[in-house]
Scaffold this motif. Structure first.
Motif, short mmCIF file in Angstrom:
data_model
loop_
_atom_site.label_atom_id
_atom_site.label_comp_id
_atom_site.label_asym_id
_atom_site.label_seq_id
_atom_site.Cartn_x
_atom_site.Cartn_y
_atom_site.Cartn_z
N GLU A 39 -8.81 14.78 7.39
CA GLU A 39 -7.61 14.48 6.59
C GLU A 39 -7.07 13.12 7.02
N ILE A 40 -7.79 12.08 6.64
CA ILE A 40 -7.46 10.71 7.03
C ILE A 40 -7.44 9.83 5.79
N ASP A 41 -6.37 9.07 5.61
CA ASP A 41 -6.24 8.18 4.47
C ASP A 41 -6.65 6.76 4.84
N GLU A 42 -6.76 5.91 3.83
CA GLU A 42 -7.15 4.53 4.06
C GLU A 42 -6.20 3.83 5.01
N ILE A 43 -4.90 4.08 4.88
CA ILE A 43 -3.93 3.41 5.74
C ILE A 43 -4.13 3.80 7.20
N GLY A 244 6.57 -16.11 0.57
CA GLY A 244 5.89 -15.08 -0.20
C GLY A 244 4.50 -14.74 0.26
N LEU A 245 4.07 -15.27 1.41
CA LEU A 245 2.72 -14.98 1.89
C LEU A 245 2.65 -13.61 2.58
N PHE A 246 3.74 -13.21 3.21
CA PHE A 246 3.81 -11.91 3.88
C PHE A 246 5.08 -11.19 3.44
N VAL A 247 5.07 -9.87 3.64
CA VAL A 247 6.24 -9.05 3.39
C VAL A 247 6.54 -8.28 4.67
N GLU A 248 7.80 -8.30 5.12
CA GLU A 248 8.20 -7.56 6.32
C GLU A 248 8.41 -6.10 5.93
N VAL A 249 7.69 -5.18 6.57
CA VAL A 249 7.70 -3.79 6.13
C VAL A 249 8.23 -2.83 7.19
N SER A 250 8.64 -3.33 8.35
CA SER A 250 9.05 -2.43 9.42
C SER A 250 10.53 -2.09 9.36
N GLY A 251 11.36 -3.05 8.93
CA GLY A 251 12.79 -2.81 8.90
C GLY A 251 13.40 -2.74 10.28
N ARG A 252 12.71 -3.27 11.28
CA ARG A 252 13.22 -3.25 12.65
C ARG A 252 13.36 -4.68 13.16
N THR A 253 14.34 -4.92 14.00
CA THR A 253 14.56 -6.26 14.51
C THR A 253 13.78 -6.55 15.78
N SER A 254 13.42 -5.50 16.55
CA SER A 254 12.76 -5.72 17.83
C SER A 254 11.23 -5.72 17.72
N TRP A 255 10.70 -5.10 16.70
CA TRP A 255 9.25 -5.03 16.55
C TRP A 255 8.92 -5.02 15.06
N ARG A 256 8.75 -6.19 14.51
CA ARG A 256 8.57 -6.31 13.07
C ARG A 256 7.08 -6.39 12.72
N VAL A 257 6.73 -5.77 11.62
CA VAL A 257 5.36 -5.79 11.11
C VAL A 257 5.39 -6.46 9.74
N TYR A 258 4.48 -7.40 9.55
CA TYR A 258 4.36 -8.12 8.29
C TYR A 258 2.99 -7.83 7.70
N THR A 260 0.39 -8.77 4.08
CA THR A 260 0.23 -9.51 2.83
C THR A 260 0.48 -8.56 1.67
N SER A 261 1.00 -9.09 0.58
CA SER A 261 1.35 -8.23 -0.56
C SER A 261 0.13 -7.52 -1.12
N GLU A 262 -1.02 -8.21 -1.19
CA GLU A 262 -2.21 -7.60 -1.79
C GLU A 262 -2.70 -6.42 -0.95
N ALA A 263 -2.63 -6.54 0.39
CA ALA A 263 -3.05 -5.43 1.24
C ALA A 263 -2.01 -4.32 1.22
N GLY A 264 -0.74 -4.67 1.15
CA GLY A 264 0.31 -3.66 1.10
C GLY A 264 0.20 -2.78 -0.13
N ILE A 265 -0.16 -3.38 -1.25
CA ILE A 265 -0.33 -2.60 -2.48
C ILE A 265 -1.54 -1.69 -2.37
N LEU A 267 -2.83 -0.39 0.28
CA LEU A 267 -2.61 0.67 1.27
C LEU A 267 -1.47 1.59 0.89
N GLY A 268 -0.78 1.28 -0.20
CA GLY A 268 0.32 2.14 -0.63
C GLY A 268 1.62 1.87 0.08
N ILE A 269 1.69 0.79 0.86
CA ILE A 269 2.92 0.44 1.56
C ILE A 269 3.91 -0.23 0.61
N LEU A 270 3.39 -1.05 -0.29
CA LEU A 270 4.21 -1.77 -1.26
C LEU A 270 3.89 -1.29 -2.67
#
Length: 308
Positions: A39-43, A244-258, A260-265, A267-270
């Protein structure tokens, strides 16, 4: 076969083919794992292989080593050898009645059927892309063709329903592969346009090239890969996000994850954009030079991948 041919033609002519194969391999490997009842997804595959925890995503908890065969499989996707497809089979193959008159795709699926009943491991599903390439369906192995059906291992009698399902899956996977390629090529054009418009791109260009093989990054990861301070890497990522090259998806100030929009889409993140896409801006005078340099970088990456 038309869907396979359309995807193969696009990949054969694309300057981001190697980057696309890496992304498509995450999806193909996740498919093979699910066929093995994981039970493992692509992400999850992406997170484990890139070594970057995804915010709000629990780590994979499973028995065994589900990712152990990935690296060898990824290297095999770059195999340009011309061995006959029979040489890869772990069993003796005798041509069934009507074999010579059957379409090549049905022959490949027939071999998959026989193979799945003789091999209980993940290797049978992962071998299908290379089988298709060696049988002449594609010019090189396409990770999108990692597929199968666990029912083939135990089913007796006609397999009409399974055949229809596999053909439908092939078409859907190829259409998804084309959509991923479209998004990746657009990101490549956007990246080149940003670099061409910068008076001093600095390490922004290096970050864009890193994103081809590692589309999700943190400041610490960029710091290690590009040889800069963590603070400088964070500022560089923020700069890339502003353009617009990256999107910040963590919503955290101490450990942020960015990411790319194409990969985020993919993987279902964006969420994918809806509606008619905006018209692209007029090309910058320096864009052609940046694209040519980008293509040279991609050729160098291709050569490294082929060497393993």
């Amino acid at each position: 076969m038309a869907a396979i041919g359309a995807l193969d033609a696009r990949i054969s002519a694309s300057s981001v083919a190697s980057a696309w194969r890496i992304r498509a391999s995450w999806a193909g490997y996740a498919t093979a794992l699910r066929l093995q009842r994981f039970e493992i997804d692509e992400i999850d595959v992406f997170s484990a292989l890139v070594g970057l925890p995804i915010p709000h995503r629990p780590p994979v908890a499973t028995m065994g080593e589900p990712f152990a065969t990935y690296s060898g499989w990824l290297r095999s996707l770059g195999d340009r050898s011309e061995h006959h497809w029979r040489e890869a089979l772990p069993f003796s193959f005798e041509e069934p009645e009507g074999w010579s008159s059957a379409p090549t795709l049905l022959r490949a699926l027939g071999v998959l059927d026989l193979w799945s009943r003789r091999d209980a491991t993940i290797n049978v599903w992962l071998a299908f892309p290379a089988l298709c390439a060696r049988m002449g369906l594609t010019s090189s192995p396409l990770p999108s063709l990692a597929l199968g059906d666990p029912a083939l291992r135990t089913l007796h009698g006609p397999r009409v329903a399974q055949l229809r399902l596999l053909l439908k899956t092939i078409r859907e996977n190829c259409e998804d592969g084309l959509a991923r390629l479209d998004r990746l090529e657009k990101w490549r054009r956007d990246f080149a346009a940003v670099i061409a418009g910068e008076l001093r791109p600095g390490q922004l260009e290096d970050l864009g090239k890193l994103a081809l093989t590692t589309p999700a990054v943190s400041a610490r990861g960029v710091s290690n890969r590009l040889g800069m301070t963590v603070s400088g890497a964070g500022k560089l990522l923020a700069r890339a996000a502003e353009r617009g090259l990256f999107v910040e998806v963590s919503g955290r100030t101490s450990w942020r994850v960015y990411i790319t929009s194409e990969a985020g889409i993919a993987l279902g993140i964006l969420a994918a954009p809806r509606g008619r896409p905006p018209s692209p801006p007029p090309p910058s005078p320096g864009l052609d030079a940046v694209l040519c340099a980008f293509d040279r970088e991609m050729e160098a990456i291709d050569r490294l991948l082929e060497k393993g």
